[in-house]
Design a protein around this motif. Structure first.
Motif, PDB file in Angstrom:
ATOM      1  N   MET A   1      19.526  12.509  -3.525  1.00  0.00           N
ATOM      2  CA  MET A   1      18.215  12.761  -2.955  1.00  0.00           C
ATOM      3  C   MET A   1      18.369  13.690  -1.754  1.00  0.00           C
ATOM      4  N   THR A   2      17.597  14.742  -1.729  1.00  0.00           N
ATOM      5  CA  THR A   2      17.637  15.694  -0.636  1.00  0.00           C
ATOM      6  C   THR A   2      16.310  15.667   0.094  1.00  0.00           C
ATOM      7  N   TYR A   3      16.390  15.696   1.404  1.00  0.00           N
ATOM      8  CA  TYR A   3      15.177  15.689   2.213  1.00  0.00           C
ATOM      9  C   TYR A   3      14.421  16.995   2.046  1.00  0.00           C
ATOM     10  N   HIS A   4      13.118  16.894   1.873  1.00  0.00           N
ATOM     11  CA  HIS A   4      12.242  18.056   1.887  1.00  0.00           C
ATOM     12  C   HIS A   4      10.921  17.614   2.504  1.00  0.00           C
ATOM     13  N   PRO A   5      10.424  18.348   3.502  1.00  0.00           N
ATOM     14  CA  PRO A   5       9.200  17.921   4.191  1.00  0.00           C
ATOM     15  C   PRO A   5       8.004  17.724   3.263  1.00  0.00           C
ATOM     16  N   ALA A   6       7.912  18.502   2.204  1.00  0.00           N
ATOM     17  CA  ALA A   6       6.756  18.400   1.310  1.00  0.00           C
ATOM     18  C   ALA A   6       6.743  17.092   0.525  1.00  0.00           C
ATOM     19  N   SER A   7       7.914  16.531   0.261  1.00  0.00           N
ATOM     20  CA  SER A   7       7.967  15.309  -0.539  1.00  0.00           C
ATOM     21  C   SER A   7       8.292  14.068   0.288  1.00  0.00           C
ATOM     22  N   PHE A   8       8.424  14.224   1.592  1.00  0.00           N
ATOM     23  CA  PHE A   8       8.795  13.106   2.450  1.00  0.00           C
ATOM     24  C   PHE A   8       7.639  12.122   2.594  1.00  0.00           C
ATOM     25  N   ALA A   9       7.916  10.849   2.404  1.00  0.00           N
ATOM     26  CA  ALA A   9       6.924   9.789   2.617  1.00  0.00           C
ATOM     27  C   ALA A   9       7.449   8.883   3.724  1.00  0.00           C
ATOM     28  N   ALA A  10       6.765   8.874   4.832  1.00  0.00           N
ATOM     29  CA  ALA A  10       7.209   8.101   5.990  1.00  0.00           C
ATOM     30  C   ALA A  10       7.082   6.606   5.729  1.00  0.00           C
ATOM     31  N   LEU A  11       7.955   5.849   6.374  1.00  0.00           N
ATOM     32  CA  LEU A  11       7.868   4.394   6.347  1.00  0.00           C
ATOM     33  C   LEU A  11       7.059   3.977   7.573  1.00  0.00           C
ATOM     34  N   SER A  12       5.885   3.477   7.373  1.00  0.00           N
ATOM     35  CA  SER A  12       5.002   3.148   8.485  1.00  0.00           C
ATOM     36  C   SER A  12       5.303   1.756   9.032  1.00  0.00           C
ATOM     37  N   PHE A  13       5.731   1.688  10.291  1.00  0.00           N
ATOM     38  CA  PHE A  13       5.963   0.387  10.916  1.00  0.00           C
ATOM     39  C   PHE A  13       4.647  -0.365  11.059  1.00  0.00           C
ATOM     40  N   HIS A  14       3.591   0.347  11.363  1.00  0.00           N
ATOM     41  CA  HIS A  14       2.275  -0.278  11.508  1.00  0.00           C
ATOM     42  C   HIS A  14       1.911  -1.060  10.244  1.00  0.00           C
ATOM     43  N   ASP A  15       2.103  -0.434   9.088  1.00  0.00           N
ATOM     44  CA  ASP A  15       1.789  -1.107   7.823  1.00  0.00           C
ATOM     45  C   ASP A  15       2.758  -2.255   7.549  1.00  0.00           C
ATOM     46  N   ALA A  16       4.031  -2.033   7.838  1.00  0.00           N
ATOM     47  CA  ALA A  16       5.035  -3.068   7.587  1.00  0.00           C
ATOM     48  C   ALA A  16       4.789  -4.285   8.477  1.00  0.00           C
ATOM     49  N   ARG A  17       4.410  -4.053   9.712  1.00  0.00           N
ATOM     50  CA  ARG A  17       4.203  -5.162  10.653  1.00  0.00           C
ATOM     51  C   ARG A  17       3.139  -6.129  10.145  1.00  0.00           C
ATOM     52  N   ALA A  18       2.095  -5.606   9.556  1.00  0.00           N
ATOM     53  CA  ALA A  18       1.053  -6.484   9.005  1.00  0.00           C
ATOM     54  C   ALA A  18       1.644  -7.385   7.917  1.00  0.00           C
ATOM     55  N   ARG A  19       2.577  -6.857   7.137  1.00  0.00           N
ATOM     56  CA  ARG A  19       3.220  -7.651   6.079  1.00  0.00           C
ATOM     57  C   ARG A  19       4.233  -8.646   6.648  1.00  0.00           C
ATOM     58  N   PHE A  20       4.764  -8.385   7.851  1.00  0.00           N
ATOM     59  CA  PHE A  20       5.678  -9.343   8.485  1.00  0.00           C
ATOM     60  C   PHE A  20       4.960 -10.678   8.713  1.00  0.00           C
ATOM     61  N   PHE A  21       3.703 -10.601   9.130  1.00  0.00           N
ATOM     62  CA  PHE A  21       2.947 -11.814   9.454  1.00  0.00           C
ATOM     63  C   PHE A  21       2.669 -12.672   8.224  1.00  0.00           C
ATOM     64  N   VAL A  22       2.424 -12.033   7.085  1.00  0.00           N
ATOM     65  CA  VAL A  22       2.125 -12.805   5.873  1.00  0.00           C
ATOM     66  C   VAL A  22       3.382 -13.123   5.070  1.00  0.00           C
ATOM     67  N   GLY A  23       4.505 -12.542   5.455  1.00  0.00           N
ATOM     68  CA  GLY A  23       5.769 -12.869   4.816  1.00  0.00           C
ATOM     69  C   GLY A  23       6.079 -12.100   3.548  1.00  0.00           C
ATOM     70  N   THR A  24       5.318 -11.040   3.249  1.00  0.00           N
ATOM     71  CA  THR A  24       5.625 -10.258   2.045  1.00  0.00           C
ATOM     72  C   THR A  24       6.788  -9.305   2.267  1.00  0.00           C
ATOM     73  N   THR A  25       7.120  -9.050   3.499  1.00  0.00           N
ATOM     74  CA  THR A  25       8.334  -8.317   3.855  1.00  0.00           C
ATOM     75  C   THR A  25       8.765  -8.813   5.229  1.00  0.00           C
ATOM     76  N   SER A  26       9.908  -8.373   5.679  1.00  0.00           N
ATOM     77  CA  SER A  26      10.426  -8.855   6.960  1.00  0.00           C
ATOM     78  C   SER A  26      11.014  -7.690   7.748  1.00  0.00           C
ATOM     79  N   PRO A  27      11.217  -7.885   9.045  1.00  0.00           N
ATOM     80  CA  PRO A  27      11.882  -6.836   9.826  1.00  0.00           C
ATOM     81  C   PRO A  27      13.253  -6.471   9.257  1.00  0.00           C
ATOM     82  N   ALA A  28      13.977  -7.451   8.723  1.00  0.00           N
ATOM     83  CA  ALA A  28      15.300  -7.167   8.150  1.00  0.00           C
ATOM     84  C   ALA A  28      15.179  -6.290   6.903  1.00  0.00           C
TER      85      ALA A  28
END
Length: 169
Positions: A1-28
């Protein structure tokens, strides 16, 4: 996999944090995903000078326990952070972009790092910088892809690209 700005999809901490509270994902798990991206893009991006993956994983598990207890330290608890290699951290070298400075450990964290750690942020590693952070800043109207050269520590653009305000006597 090679990085390219046009195809890059960021990992949003804001979105992940909401899932931390319900337990569907974790900080780890979120950290593992971030570390996977770092490893996958390591050769093409070359953004990191040093990583503290094992310590970060331990801190992510501690953050996970706080979320499970419903008591995160702050809104950034569990957030992976890359620190510019100009900012001191006690557990990573601060090379300031200078070759040969790889053993430059400073015995304390900069105040901003102290604040991040106290809030539960996870220092993942150091990100690259130019030597001593030396750079000339471009006005926000000038895209960084335009050809730029330094002249007496001022920005000089090719005449056809230079707006009136950037021409010096």
């Amino acid at each position: 996999m090679t990085y390219h700005p046009a195809s890059f999809a960021a990992l949003s901490f804001h979105d992940a944090r909401a899932r931390f509270f319900v337990g569907t994902t974790s900080p780890a798990e979120y950290l593992d995903e971030c570390l996977g991206r770092i490893r996958a893009d390591k050769q093409s991006v070359r953004a990191w000078t040093s990583l503290r993956a094992e310590q970060a994983k331990r801190e992510a598990r501690e953050s996970e326990a706080r979320y499970k207890a419903g008591k995160p330290l702050s809104r950034i608890d569990g957030m992976p952070v890359g620190v510019k290699d100009l900012i001191s951290t006690w557990d990573l070298p601060t090379t300031e972009g200078i070759r040969g400075n790889e053993d430059n450990f400073i015995d304390l964290d900069a105040p901003c790092i102290q604040a991040l750690r106290a809030a539960g942020a996870i220092i993942v590693g150091k990100v690259t910088t130019t030597e001593l952070g030396e750079a000339t800043l471009l006005p926000p109207e000038i895209p960084s892809t335009w050809p730029v050269r330094l002249v007496d520590h001022r920005v000089a653009l090719p005449r056809r690209l230079a707006p009136e305000w950037s021409r010096w006597p």
